[in-house]
Write an enzyme that holds these catalytic residues in place. Structure first.
Site, PDB file in Angstrom:
ATOM      1  N   LYS A  48       0.833  -1.195   0.000  1.00  0.00           N
ATOM      2  CA  LYS A  48       0.000   0.000   0.000  1.00  0.00           C
ATOM      3  C   LYS A  48       0.869   1.246   0.000  1.00  0.00           C
ATOM      4  O   LYS A  48       2.083   1.176   0.205  1.00  0.00           O
ATOM      5  CB  LYS A  48      -0.915  -0.001   1.227  1.00  0.00           C
ATOM      6  CG  LYS A  48      -0.162   0.008   2.548  1.00  0.00           C
ATOM      7  CD  LYS A  48      -1.106  -0.014   3.734  1.00  0.00           C
ATOM      8  CE  LYS A  48      -0.319   0.013   5.053  1.00  0.00           C
ATOM      9  NZ  LYS A  48      -1.192   0.074   6.227  1.00  0.00           N
ATOM     10  N   TYR A  66      12.982  32.330   0.318  1.00  0.00           N
ATOM     11  CA  TYR A  66      11.739  33.005   0.680  1.00  0.00           C
ATOM     12  C   TYR A  66      11.786  33.536   2.101  1.00  0.00           C
ATOM     13  O   TYR A  66      12.338  32.907   3.003  1.00  0.00           O
ATOM     14  CB  TYR A  66      10.554  32.040   0.536  1.00  0.00           C
ATOM     15  CG  TYR A  66      10.131  31.786  -0.897  1.00  0.00           C
ATOM     16  CD1 TYR A  66       9.673  32.828  -1.703  1.00  0.00           C
ATOM     17  CD2 TYR A  66      10.175  30.504  -1.451  1.00  0.00           C
ATOM     18  CE1 TYR A  66       9.281  32.599  -3.018  1.00  0.00           C
ATOM     19  CE2 TYR A  66       9.783  30.257  -2.754  1.00  0.00           C
ATOM     20  CZ  TYR A  66       9.339  31.322  -3.527  1.00  0.00           C
ATOM     21  OH  TYR A  66       8.951  31.090  -4.826  1.00  0.00           O
TER      22      TYR A  66
END
Length: 810
Positions: free
Chosen positions: A482, A705
C-alpha cells in the site's frame, strides 16, 4: 559431452526414470529461473528457506524434462522425463561441473581474496579477449552454486577460463578448487569480509589459499605480509618489496590517472586510468598477470587504457510511452546475456519484450554458432523483438526469426530508428562498453528532473528472507504494498514479491489492486479500505476486500446478489481503528451463515503496540481476545479460514502469535520498528539529486523566501533540484536538514522551496551537476526522521511519485 546416462557414475546416484533423450544444455538450480526449459536439467536443492522439490511439477509443466533429486519423487507424475536420485543435489551439481571441467585442457585462472575478486576477473577478461577466446563467471557467481554454473560455460572454443571463488566458512574452498582446477592463481588481498566464519585471519588465508593447492604459480601483492608468509616460494609477486618479482619503483598520482614505474627485467611505465587505491591494486594484479604470461608493455598499456569501472548492476527504469527499460550497457557476453534475459523474463508489467543488443565481443571461432545460440536464448525468453547493433549481428541477421532490425552502429540506430514504435513494453538494453549504449538508455528513459529514488531489489530480497527466517515453514506471508509500496513503487515491488512467491499482497484501495492486476500481478490481493463505489472493480479484478463493519457488509451483499466473493474479516481487539467488536460477533456469524456466497479467506486483527515492550501485556490481551473471537466465528463456518495478527515488529517479537499468516510491511523496506534486529536488515532506498547552480554569497545577504537564510560570513551555497513537492519536507528548512556531498554534511540554508532547496557548501569542493545524497548510505532515513520529529514511514511515503524511481539488482 555429458549426457544423462553418465550422471549416475559422475554423482554416485541412481537413475529412477530415463525416458527423455534430449541433451543437457543448461544447469538449473532456481525454479524461478527456468525459462531455459529445453535442454535444462533441474537440481532440486533443499535449503534453509526453500526446497526445490516443491517446484518440480511446475517446472515439468514449463517444459523441463530432466531432474536431479535428493528426496523421493513420484515418477509417474513426470512421464517422458529423466530422474536421478542422489544423496545431495548440491554435491551432484558440483560433481557434474567438475566432470565437465576435466574435459578441457586449457589455462584456467582462479581468483580469490577478500575484496576485488570480481573487478580483477572482469578487467583480466577485458585485457585477454583481444588475444584469446576466454570465458568467466557472470557477475559475482563465485559461490558453491555460482562456481559450478560458471564453469559449465567452458566449451571447446575457449582458450582461457577466468573464475573467481568466494567462501565464508572453512571447508568450502576444497569443493570449488576441484571444480575450477586453476592452472594460475590470483590472491587479491585479505580483509575483514566474512571474518565471523573463521577462527583467525591466518585461518582465513589458509582456507582461501586452498584454491591453489595444485597450482604452480599464484600472483599476489608481496606488500600484504600475511599473504606473503603463506605464499612465499609459490607465488609470483608484485609490490614495493625489494624481493618482489614485479617491483613497484615509483607511483605518481594526478587528477585523472596514476603513473606506475615497474621493474620486471627492465623498467616499464604504465598509466592506470584510476586514482583510488583499490582500483590501482586491482589493476596491478592484472598487469602482473599479463607480464607473467609474456605480453609486451605496449599491448598491456593499450588494454589498461580502455579499462572502466565495472558496472555490477541491472537497472529497471520507467521509459517512454508507458514502457520500462532494463539498463545493462557496460558489458555483453553470453553468460551475462542469460542473466539479463532471466531478469527480463521476470518482468510481468507488459507482455511485449524487446532486446537491443550489441555484437558480443568474445573472440570465438564459430560466430554463426554463437549468434544461433543468441537467437535460441531470445526465443526461449519470449522476446518479441530484437534490435541488433554492430557488424557481426548485421552479418548474421538471417539467423533471427522474430521481428528484427539491424544497424551497423549506435549512431545509425539513434538517427534512423522510430522511437515512437516503443510502446507498452519491456526493453532490455544490453551492450558492450565500446558501443556506448548509455546514449540509447538516455533516449528511452522517461524524462523527469534530476532527483531519483534508487531502490535496491537485492536489499529488499535480503529483508524478505530475514523475516521468512523468523517464520515456520508452514506460515504464510502477506506483504503490504500500500501507499505506493511505502514510496518504493507498488508495481515493481509487487513483481519482485511475486517472483519470490509470497502468498498475499495487501493494498489500501481498490485502484492500487487494479493497477497490479493490469500489469501481470496474479497473487491474491487484500484491499484494506473498500468502498461501495469500488465493488465493481473488486469483482472484475478478483480483489478481496476487508470487511470491517455491518455497513460495508450489507453494501457488498446488495451489490453481489448471489455472486461469490472472497473476503477478509477485520476484528477490533484494541486498536480501535476499524473492525468488528466483541458484541458484533453473533450477528456477524448469522449474516455469514445466511450469505454463503461470501468465502471468508481470513480473519485478522492488528496489534496496537507490538513494537514496544512496555505494551507486551496489552498485546497479549489482544491476542487472547483475537483467539476467542476468531475461534467463535470459525466454529460456525464450513471451512477453515486463515488467521493473522502480527505485523513487521510482531513477526520478530511475538512468534507465538504468528497463526496461519503474518503481515510484513515496513520491515521489508529496511526499517525494523523494534530496533532489535535493525542490523539484520538492509536499507533499500537512496534518494539523490543534483546541484543545479552554485553561488557565492557575501556576509549579510539573505537566501530564499522570507529571507530566512542569513549569511553570517562570506559563503558558498548550492541550489539542489529537490523541494517539498518532491517529498523533502519544508520542516528541513533553516539548518534543520542536511544532505551528503563529497563526504561531508551540507546544511539547508533558508526555507525549502517547492521544487528547489539551497544548501551551504562552504568548504566543500563541488561543481554544478554533482550528485547529492538526501538519504541513503551516509544519511539514514532514521536520521532524517529524527531531525523533524517524525517517523521513518513518513519520510519514505512522502517521496513524490514525480521523483524518478530506479530499481536495480547487483
Amino acid at each position: 559431452m555429458i549426457d544423462f546416462n553418465s550422471l549416475a557414475g559422475i554423482t554416485a546416484g541412481e537413475i529412477v526414470l530415463s525416458e527423455y533423450s534430449g541433451e543437457i544444455k543448461y544447469l538449473i538450480t532456481d525454479s524461478r529461473k527456468s525459462f531455459f526449459a529445453g535442454g535444462g536439467i533441474f537440481f532440486a536443492i533443499s535449503g534453509e528457506r526453500h526446497d526445490g522439490h516443491v517446484y518440480i511439477k511446475s517446472l515439468y509443466d514449463k517444459g523441463v524434462r530432466q531432474f536431479v533429486v535428493e528426496k523421493d519423487v513420484e515418477a509417474s507424475h513426470l512421464p517422458g522425463s529423466n530422474l536421478l536420485k542422489v544423496s545431495s543435489s548440491l554435491m551432484a551439481l558440483q560433481a557434474v561441473a567438475k566432470a565437465h571441467r576435466e574435459q578441457f585442457n586449457v589455462e584456467v585462472v582462479g581468483i580469490t581474496g577478500s575484496n576485488g575478486k570480481t573487478i580483477v576477473k572482469e578487467w583480466l577478461f577485458q585485457l585477454i579477449v583481444p588475444y584469446k577466446r576466454a570465458v568467466k563467471n557472470p557477475h559475482s557467481y563465485n559461490s558453491q552454486i555460482g562456481v559450478p554454473l560458471s564453469v559449465w560455460q567452458l566449451n571447446e572454443q575457449h582458450e582461457v577460463g577466468i573464475f573467481e571463488a568466494g567462501i565464508s566458512v572453512p571447508g568450502e574452498m576444497e569443493k570449488l578448487e576441484a571444480i575450477i582446477q586453476p592452472t594460475v592463481g590470483i590472491f587479491t588481498n585479505i580483509g575483514p569480509a566474512h571474518d565471523a566464519g573463521f577462527n583467525s585471519r591466518k585461518q582465513k588465508i589458509q582456507e582461501k589459499a586452498r584454491l591453489f593447492q595444485h597450482t604452480e604459480h599464484v600472483i599476489y601483492c608481496k606488500d600484504h605480509e600475511e599473504i606473503d608468509q603463506y605464499l612465499a616460494g609459490k607465488g609470483f609477486s608484485w609490490g614495493h618489496h625489494v624481493d618482489s618479482d614485479v617491483r613497484i619503483m615509483d607511483v605518481v598520482h594526478n587528477e585523472r590517472e596514476t603513473v606506475v614505474n615497474i621493474r620486471f627485467g627492465s623498467d616499464h611505465v604504465f598509466k592506470i586510468p584510476f586514482i583510488d587505491k583499490a582500483s590501482i591494486e586491482n589493476c596491478l594484479h592484472c598487469i602482473t598477470y599479463m607480464l607473467f604470461k609474456g605480453y609486451d608493455s605496449l599491448s598491456i598499456q593499450e588494454g589498461i587504457s580502455k579499462l572502466h569501472k565495472v558496472h555490477m548492476r541491472l537497472e529497471l527504469k520507467k521509459a517512454i510511452h508507458n514502457s520500462y527499460v532494463i539498463d545493462d550497457v557496460y558489458n555483453n557476453d553470453l553468460a551475462g546475456l542469460q542473466i539479463a534475459l532471466d531478469f527480463l523474463s521476470h518482468q510481468k508489467q507488459h507482455e511485449s519484450k524487446s532486446v537491443i543488443i550489441s555484437d558480443i565481443l568474445q573472440s570465438v571461432a564459430d560466430q554463426q554458432k554463437l549468434y544461433t545460440q543468441v537467437n535460441e536464448l531470445l526465443k526461449t525468453a519470449n522476446v518479441t523483438k530484437i534490435i541488433g547493433i554492430g557488424p557481426a549481428l548485421s552479418r548474421f541477421k538471417k539467423l533471427f526469426d522474430m521481428e528484427a532490425y539491424f544497424y551497423e552502429t549506435t549512431a545509425d540506430f539513434l538517427k534512423q530508428h522510430d522511437f515512437t514504435s516503443f510502446r507498452d513494453e519491456i526493453i532490455l538494453v544490453k551492450g558492450a562498453r565500446t558501443f556506448a549504449f548509455e546514449r540509447i538508455v538516455r533516449t528511452l528513459e522517461e524524462k523527469i528532473h534530476g532527483t531519483q529514488l534508487e531502490i535496491n531489489l537485492d536489499a529488499l530480497t535480503n529483508n524478505l528472507n530475514f523475516y521468512r527466517s523468523r517464520m515456520k515453514p508452514e506460515t504464510r506471508l502477506m506483504v503490504m504494498v500500500k501507499a505506493f509500496a511505502y514510496g518504493s513503487g507498488s508495481l515493481e515491488v509487487a513483481n519482485l514479491l511475486q517472483f519470490h512467491r509470497v502468498d498475499y499482497l495487501g493494498v489500501a484501495y481498490a485502484d492500487e489492486g487494479v493497477i497490479l492486476r493490469k500489469n501481470g500481478i496474479y497473487l491474491p490481493i487484500m484491499v484494506m479500505n473498500p468502498s461501495e463505489d469500488s465493488f465493481e472493480k473488486l469483482y472484475q479484478y478478483q480483489l478481496e476486500p476487508e470487511v470491517y463493519n455491518f455497513n460495508i457488509f450489507r453494501q457488498l451483499i446488495s451489490f453481489l446478489g448471489n455472486r461469490p466473493m472472497k473476503v477478509h474479516l477485520k476484528l477490533d481487539t484494541g486498536m480501535h481503528r476499524l473492525g468488528f467488536e466483541e458484541g458484533d460477533i453473533d450477528q456477524l456469524i448469522g449474516l455469514l451463515q445466511k450469505h454463503s456466497n461470501l468465502e471468508v479467506k481470513s480473519i485478522f486483527s492488528h496489534l496496537a503496540g507490538s513494537d514496544e515492550a512496555t505494551h507486551n501485556t496489552f498485546s497479549r490481551e489482544q491476542a487472547e481476545k483475537f483467539e476467542r473471537l476468531s475461534g467463535r466465528i470459525m466454529q460456525n463456518l464450513h471451512h477453515r479460514p486463515l488467521r493473522h495478527l502480527v505485523n513487521s515488529p510482531g513477526i520478530v517479537r511475538f512468534p507465538e502469535f504468528h497463526y496461519d499468516m503474518v503481515r510484513l510491511g515496513i520491515g521489508l523496506y529496511g526499517l525494523e520498528a523494534n530496533k532489535l534486529e535493525q542490523h539484520r536488515l538492509q536499507p533499500i532506498s537512496r534518494l539523490k539529486t543534483i546541484i543545479s547552480q552554485i553561488k557565492h554569497i557575501k556576509e549579510g545577504e539573505t537566501v530564499g523566501y522570507s529571507r530566512k537564510g542569513l549569511a553570517k560570513e562570506d559563503m558558498q551555497i548550492a541550489t539542489i533540484a529537490i523541494g517539498y513537492a518532491d517529498g523533502f519536507s519544508r520542516a528541513f528548512s533553516n539548518g534543520v536538514g542536511e544532505v551528503w556531498l563529497h563526504g561531508k554534511k551540507a546544511p539547508v540554508i533558508g526555507n525549502v522551496c517547492m521544487d528547489m532547496t539551497m544548501i551551504d557548501i562552504t568548504g566543500i569542493d563541488a561543481s554544478e551537476g554533482d550528485e547529492v545524497e538526501v538519504f541513503g548510505e551516509h544519511l539514514t532515513i532514521m536520521e532524517a526522521a529524527s531531525k523533524i520529529n517524525t517517523i521513518p514511514y513518513e519520510i519514505l511515503t512522502n517521496v513524490s511519485q514525480r521523483v524518478k524511481r530506479v530499481y536495480y539488482v547487483e
